[in-house]
Design a protein around this motif. Structure first.
Motif, PDB file in Angstrom:
ATOM      1  N   CYS A 330     -70.829  31.278 -10.763  1.00 57.02           N
ATOM      2  CA  CYS A 330     -72.233  31.904 -10.876  1.00 57.02           C
ATOM      3  C   CYS A 330     -73.205  31.305 -11.723  1.00 57.02           C
ATOM      4  CB  CYS A 330     -71.816  33.524 -11.032  1.00 57.02           C
ATOM      5  SG  CYS A 330     -70.936  34.442  -9.992  1.00 57.02           S
ATOM      6  N   GLU A 331     -72.638  30.910 -13.179  1.00 60.13           N
ATOM      7  CA  GLU A 331     -73.301  30.459 -13.923  1.00 60.13           C
ATOM      8  C   GLU A 331     -73.949  29.005 -13.621  1.00 60.13           C
ATOM      9  OE1 GLU A 331     -74.989  31.644 -16.336  1.00 60.13           O
ATOM     10  OE2 GLU A 331     -74.209  33.409 -16.006  1.00 60.13           O
ATOM     11  N   GLY A 332     -72.898  28.361 -12.781  1.00 57.80           N
ATOM     12  CA  GLY A 332     -73.219  27.000 -12.465  1.00 57.80           C
ATOM     13  C   GLY A 332     -74.441  27.180 -11.462  1.00 57.80           C
ATOM     14  N   VAL A 333     -74.456  28.083 -10.539  1.00 57.36           N
ATOM     15  CA  VAL A 333     -75.437  28.166  -9.500  1.00 57.36           C
ATOM     16  C   VAL A 333     -76.574  28.482 -10.080  1.00 57.36           C
ATOM     17  CG1 VAL A 333     -76.119  29.698  -7.550  1.00 57.36           C
ATOM     18  CG2 VAL A 333     -73.962  28.828  -7.605  1.00 57.36           C
ATOM     19  N   SER A 334     -76.748  29.524 -10.986  1.00 59.91           N
ATOM     20  CA  SER A 334     -77.838  29.883 -12.035  1.00 59.91           C
ATOM     21  C   SER A 334     -78.599  28.787 -12.401  1.00 59.91           C
ATOM     22  CB  SER A 334     -77.718  31.013 -12.730  1.00 59.91           C
ATOM     23  OG  SER A 334     -77.119  32.492 -11.986  1.00 59.91           O
ATOM     24  N   ALA A 335     -77.647  27.930 -13.230  1.00 61.76           N
ATOM     25  CA  ALA A 335     -78.073  26.759 -13.986  1.00 61.76           C
ATOM     26  C   ALA A 335     -78.727  25.685 -13.204  1.00 61.76           C
ATOM     27  CB  ALA A 335     -76.996  26.252 -14.897  1.00 61.76           C
ATOM     28  N   ALA A 336     -77.998  25.444 -11.903  1.00 63.22           N
ATOM     29  CA  ALA A 336     -78.589  24.634 -10.985  1.00 63.22           C
ATOM     30  C   ALA A 336     -79.901  24.942 -10.420  1.00 63.22           C
ATOM     31  CB  ALA A 336     -77.647  24.339  -9.925  1.00 63.22           C
ATOM     32  N   ALA A 337     -80.243  26.175 -10.360  1.00 66.19           N
ATOM     33  CA  ALA A 337     -81.520  26.634  -9.802  1.00 66.19           C
ATOM     34  C   ALA A 337     -82.590  26.527 -10.851  1.00 66.19           C
ATOM     35  CB  ALA A 337     -81.381  28.051  -9.279  1.00 66.19           C
ATOM     36  N   ALA A 338     -82.186  26.978 -12.158  1.00 65.09           N
ATOM     37  CA  ALA A 338     -83.031  26.981 -13.363  1.00 65.09           C
ATOM     38  C   ALA A 338     -83.730  25.466 -13.727  1.00 65.09           C
ATOM     39  CB  ALA A 338     -82.584  27.820 -14.448  1.00 65.09           C
ATOM     40  N   ILE A 339     -82.566  24.658 -13.922  1.00 68.43           N
ATOM     41  CA  ILE A 339     -83.030  23.539 -14.195  1.00 68.43           C
ATOM     42  C   ILE A 339     -83.826  22.623 -13.057  1.00 68.43           C
ATOM     43  CG2 ILE A 339     -82.065  21.144 -14.815  1.00 68.43           C
ATOM     44  CD1 ILE A 339     -79.713  22.072 -15.978  1.00 68.43           C
ATOM     45  N   ARG A 340     -83.321  22.869 -11.620  1.00 65.38           N
ATOM     46  CA  ARG A 340     -84.142  22.226 -10.836  1.00 65.38           C
ATOM     47  C   ARG A 340     -85.703  22.861 -10.814  1.00 65.38           C
ATOM     48  NH1 ARG A 340     -86.401  24.615  -6.171  1.00 65.38           N
ATOM     49  NH2 ARG A 340     -86.550  23.242  -4.387  1.00 65.38           N
ATOM     50  N   GLN A 341     -85.774  24.281 -10.870  1.00 67.86           N
ATOM     51  CA  GLN A 341     -87.086  24.459 -10.931  1.00 67.86           C
ATOM     52  C   GLN A 341     -87.710  24.124 -12.213  1.00 67.86           C
ATOM     53  OE1 GLN A 341     -88.592  26.208  -8.292  1.00 67.86           O
ATOM     54  NE2 GLN A 341     -90.658  25.532  -9.500  1.00 67.86           N
ATOM     55  N   ALA A 342     -87.288  23.928 -13.323  1.00 71.95           N
ATOM     56  CA  ALA A 342     -87.715  23.662 -14.722  1.00 71.95           C
ATOM     57  C   ALA A 342     -88.451  22.059 -14.406  1.00 71.95           C
ATOM     58  CB  ALA A 342     -87.052  23.814 -15.802  1.00 71.95           C
ATOM     59  N   LEU A 343     -87.445  21.355 -13.641  1.00 73.77           N
ATOM     60  CA  LEU A 343     -88.183  19.967 -13.444  1.00 73.77           C
ATOM     61  C   LEU A 343     -89.061  19.775 -12.455  1.00 73.77           C
ATOM     62  CD1 LEU A 343     -84.440  18.208 -13.251  1.00 73.77           C
ATOM     63  CD2 LEU A 343     -85.873  17.978 -14.851  1.00 73.77           C
ATOM     64  N   LEU A 344     -89.165  20.715 -11.534  1.00 76.23           N
ATOM     65  CA  LEU A 344     -90.410  20.832 -10.683  1.00 76.23           C
ATOM     66  C   LEU A 344     -91.811  21.271 -11.291  1.00 76.23           C
ATOM     67  CD1 LEU A 344     -88.861  22.117  -7.476  1.00 76.23           C
ATOM     68  CD2 LEU A 344     -89.575  19.769  -7.883  1.00 76.23           C
ATOM     69  N   ASP A 345     -91.480  22.092 -12.027  1.00 76.73           N
ATOM     70  CA  ASP A 345     -92.378  22.485 -13.108  1.00 76.73           C
ATOM     71  C   ASP A 345     -93.055  21.707 -13.818  1.00 76.73           C
ATOM     72  OD1 ASP A 345     -92.219  25.136 -11.795  1.00 76.73           O
ATOM     73  OD2 ASP A 345     -91.315  26.169 -13.602  1.00 76.73           O
ATOM     74  N   ASP A 346     -92.186  20.709 -14.411  1.00 73.99           N
ATOM     75  CA  ASP A 346     -92.432  19.578 -15.306  1.00 73.99           C
ATOM     76  C   ASP A 346     -93.068  18.677 -14.578  1.00 73.99           C
ATOM     77  OD1 ASP A 346     -92.254  19.085 -18.164  1.00 73.99           O
ATOM     78  OD2 ASP A 346     -91.179  17.343 -17.650  1.00 73.99           O
ATOM     79  N   GLY A 347     -93.377  18.553 -13.243  1.00 71.64           N
ATOM     80  CA  GLY A 347     -94.079  17.486 -12.607  1.00 71.64           C
ATOM     81  C   GLY A 347     -93.109  16.575 -12.004  1.00 71.64           C
ATOM     82  N   ARG A 348     -91.831  16.793 -11.788  1.00 70.18           N
ATOM     83  CA  ARG A 348     -90.918  15.919 -11.030  1.00 70.18           C
ATOM     84  C   ARG A 348     -90.959  16.069  -9.654  1.00 70.18           C
ATOM     85  NH1 ARG A 348     -86.768  14.636 -15.168  1.00 70.18           N
ATOM     86  NH2 ARG A 348     -87.798  14.938 -17.058  1.00 70.18           N
ATOM     87  N   GLY A 349     -90.609  15.045  -8.862  1.00 68.64           N
ATOM     88  CA  GLY A 349     -90.329  15.298  -7.213  1.00 68.64           C
ATOM     89  C   GLY A 349     -89.269  15.710  -6.621  1.00 68.64           C
ATOM     90  N   GLU A 350     -89.277  15.917  -5.710  1.00 58.40           N
ATOM     91  CA  GLU A 350     -88.248  16.646  -5.045  1.00 58.40           C
ATOM     92  C   GLU A 350     -86.905  15.743  -4.976  1.00 58.40           C
ATOM     93  OE1 GLU A 350     -87.599  19.388  -3.495  1.00 58.40           O
ATOM     94  OE2 GLU A 350     -89.553  20.282  -3.598  1.00 58.40           O
ATOM     95  N   ILE A 351     -87.166  14.205  -4.892  1.00 60.55           N
ATOM     96  CA  ILE A 351     -85.867  13.415  -5.165  1.00 60.55           C
ATOM     97  C   ILE A 351     -85.426  13.521  -6.325  1.00 60.55           C
ATOM     98  CG2 ILE A 351     -87.217  11.644  -5.861  1.00 60.55           C
ATOM     99  CD1 ILE A 351     -85.465   9.771  -4.151  1.00 60.55           C
TER     100      ILE A 351
END
Length: 452
Positions: A330-351
């Motif tokens: 559960c924490e793995g899923v939550s972390a993956a979602a949070a880091i993914r969105q944090a990177l997108l918020d930081d200007g990273r691309g989908e790749i």
């Protein structure tokens, strides 16, 4: 949409259905003194007392349900607030009992299982988290409970000497324990982040970042991103602690990959809180969260011949306890979602976030295949062969980790989940709430507090 699950309507429908199912199942935990331990048969196991951490977690969960607009959750959240405000409170010494009996005394107060039992930081953190989230949901009595919980934190748990929490005390708040633990510190961070969002007092955010700096930037970095769990009173690591109790539910020997995942999520959440408030943001936080996540994944996932995360490893990454705990995935899923969105918020691309999307899908698929017995019913522990195990956990004590997992991909990184729901940010993960100094008064508030 292709292979992407984030934002996909049918995936969000699946998540929402599991959210509802978890909250329906959790209703069985309600007992007069608070919330009990649900056994393997789906009813409260009265061999377990009513424990503070479970009552706090369930109050948090039902407060989220109330914020989601799920009928019935308000009365269960209110039951939890009343239990924390009246039943489990220690009227003589202050704070809260760790465990009380199922029956109440003639005054409607809880009867402690052991009046001399120690008071624990870990358990008190969940009182603060529950109170903050119930306040975001505007539940009766939650504001007062939050003020009381904040006062107890300030008086007893926060240690200004080290900028870290104290682990436990005797029942009368004397005799602090000759031990400090990263597990209690981690849940203190979670509660402090929620409190900062609900009250607007950045003191709680500052403290949370201090703890994260020590745990992640100092200790995890110094140990190749394998975070030591146990410390002496001066916060020196005790790497051999509990070597003879490797499967301990709260203080296991060695490294706990699940905690690495949890700390990675908390790190990006704290970073987002700093950014949103235009406060100085350490440049190590996002990179460190990724390092922690990757170490936990490579040490813990599918490392012993089968799917699943091992519970613990040594400091070289070798598995120690092979059981699979539901909370880790559960924490793995939550972390993956949070880091993914944090990177997108930081200007990273989908790749740049494809790796996190792959982990998210793989781990939810694992949960669906091995952990979810029926909608809302999660097996808490499996053995190495992914068969039922009770070495550490038996029954279904709470829904705290699983419920947050079902919401992680649907929420922004900041604010924390209770406040985000109160501001109408469900299914708006890429639209974080505006910082207070940018649009003061335009964001919908709950309770007594603003974030000014």
């Amino acid at each position: 949409m292709g292979l992407g699950w984030f934002g996909a309507p049918e995936h969000n429908r699946w998540l929402a259905e599991e959210t509802h199912a978890l909250l329906r199942y959790a209703r069985a935990a309600k007992v007069p003194a608070g919330f009990g331990w649900i056994g393997t048969d789906g009813v409260v196991d009265t061999s377990h007392p009513v424990e503070l951490w479970i009552t706090g977690r369930m109050t948090f969960a039902f407060s989220l349900g109330a914020l989601l607009g799920i009928p019935g959750c308000r009365r269960y959240a209110d039951h939890g607030v009343r239990a924390l405000s009246r039943v489990m409170r220690d009227y003589e010494h202050g704070g809260w009992y760790s465990a009380v009996r199922h029956e109440l005394d003639d005054d409607g107060h809880g009867i402690p299982v052991d009046a001399d039992a120690r008071k624990e930081c870990y358990q008190h953190a969940f009182v603060l988290l529950a109170a903050a989230t119930a306040t975001a949901a505007n539940r009766p009595g939650a504001h007062e409970l939050l003020l009381d919980a904040m006062e107890v934190q300030n008086r007893y748990w926060w240690d200004d000497t080290y900028g870290l929490p104290i682990e436990s005390y005797a029942a009368d708040f004397t005799d602090p324990e000759n031990y400090r633990g990263i597990n209690a510190a981690m849940h203190t961070v979670e509660a402090y982040l929620a409190t900062a969002d609900v009250t607007g007092d950045v003191t709680w955010l500052t403290r949370a970042v201090q703890i994260i700096d020590f745990a992640v930037n100092v200790q995890a970095r110094a140990h190749d991103w394998r975070l030591p769990e146990h410390y002496d009173t001066k916060w020196h690591p005790l790497l051999d602690y509990n070597r003879d109790a490797p499967a301990h539910p709260f203080r296991p020997y060695g490294v706990t990959p699940g905690h690495g995942l949890e700390w990675s999520r908390l790190t990006v959440q704290a970073r987002a809180a700093l950014v949103a408030r235009s406060l100085p943001t350490p440049d190590w936080m996002l990179e460190a969260a990724e390092q922690l996540f990757d170490r936990a994944r490579t040490d813990g996932w599918r490392v012993d011949g089968g799917p699943g995360f091992v519970y613990t490893t040594d400091f070289d990454g070798n598995p120690i306890v092979h059981e699979r705990m539901h909370w880790v995935v559960c924490e793995g899923v939550s972390a993956a979602a949070a880091i993914r969105q944090a990177l997108l918020d930081d200007g990273r691309g989908e790749i740049d976030v494809e790796h996190y999307e792959h982990c998210y899908r793989s781990w939810i698929d694992y949960a669906e295949e091995f952990l979810i017995e029926a909608p809302g019913v999660w097996t808490h522990e499996l053995n190495q062969a992914n068969e039922l195990s009770t070495r550490t956990w038996e029954g279904h004590p709470d829904i705290y980790h699983a419920l947050q997992m079902t919401l992680a991909a649907r929420m922004p990184v900041w604010p924390t989940v209770g406040q985000a729901l109160s501001e109408g940010l469900l299914d708006r993960p890429d639209r974080p709430a505006p910082a207070p100094d940018q649009q003061r008064g335009q964001v919908r508030r709950r309770g007594l507090f603003g974030r000014g």
